[in-house]
Design an enzyme around this catalytic site. Sequence first.
Site, PDB file in Angstrom:
ATOM      1  CG  ASP A  23      -1.778   1.209   1.375  1.00  0.00           C
ATOM      2  OD1 ASP A  23      -1.601   2.186   0.611  1.00  0.00           O
ATOM      3  OD2 ASP A  23      -2.664   1.208   2.254  1.00  0.00           O
ATOM      4  CB  SER A  81      -2.052  12.048 -15.992  1.00  0.00           C
ATOM      5  OG  SER A  81      -3.244  12.122 -16.763  1.00  0.00           O
ATOM      6  CE1 TYR A  93      -5.467   9.595 -12.165  1.00  0.00           C
ATOM      7  CE2 TYR A  93      -5.729  11.115 -14.004  1.00  0.00           C
ATOM      8  CZ  TYR A  93      -5.145   9.994 -13.453  1.00  0.00           C
ATOM      9  OH  TYR A  93      -4.235   9.266 -14.183  1.00  0.00           O
ATOM     10  CE  LYS A 100      -1.734  10.274 -11.950  1.00  0.00           C
ATOM     11  NZ  LYS A 100      -0.636   9.338 -11.655  1.00  0.00           N
TER      12      LYS A 100
END
Length: 263
Positions: free
Chosen positions: A65, A145, A158, A162
């Site tokens: 993890d 990304s 998200y 990024k």
Amino acid sequence: MGRVSGRSCIVTGAAQGIGRAIAEALLEEGASVCFADINGDKIAKVADANRKTYGDSKVTHAQVDVTDRAKVRAMINHTVASFGRLDVKFNNAGVNRPMNFMDVTEDNWNFIMGVNGLGCMIGMQEAARQMIKQGRGGKIINTASIASRQGFDNVAPYCASKFAVVALTQSGARDLARHNITVTGFAPGVVDTEMWEQVDRDLMDIGAAERPGQAMEEFSSEILRGRVAKPQDIIGTTTFLAAPESDYMTGQIVMIDGGMTLV
């Protein structure tokens, strides 16, 4: 002799998709690789499949993890015990749970930022500690990304995570240069992987798409190369970032999006 022969590498998020492709490309180019993922059963099967080709001495695996510092340290210690050292660390593990901007919850934000942001930072720190201890430098490579270059309305956490990866890459590069550790990253665009298949379903669930495949079509409609990427389109760059040829690069994010985002 391959481009990364003799190098000891860790790739997180390696049970599938881009992460698995990165790890297998490193093996093909001569590296020893620890395949790491939170899915213990799946990562064990992927590692076993690669052991059949490359042998026990070149492949190991770890369930991890990335938000748990103790488990990240254990993964690194296991890799060093297996291969003698750590030369290259890919912080690739990532998650996404689309949610329309006005519906984003604290739980959604914390989950995504925890894995993609905090997980990246912990991975960088613990890899750097091992590399500094070894005294011979190293390479840390982060997965960003296209969402690190612009915001999209139904994946705001998200995108934020990024953007954070880019900032961490730059910060780490500045701090670790004195130890001969480079920090770089790469930014994929739309890649046909299991993660995107889940995102496609999630976007339909929140009403952002009406049919399967619609989201991918819309996101990729302006890709200059005329198609979405496959994991194999990514690995030439990722192996380069792990290889000696990129030793003078640091603090940079390489876009691999087929011309979707021009910055």
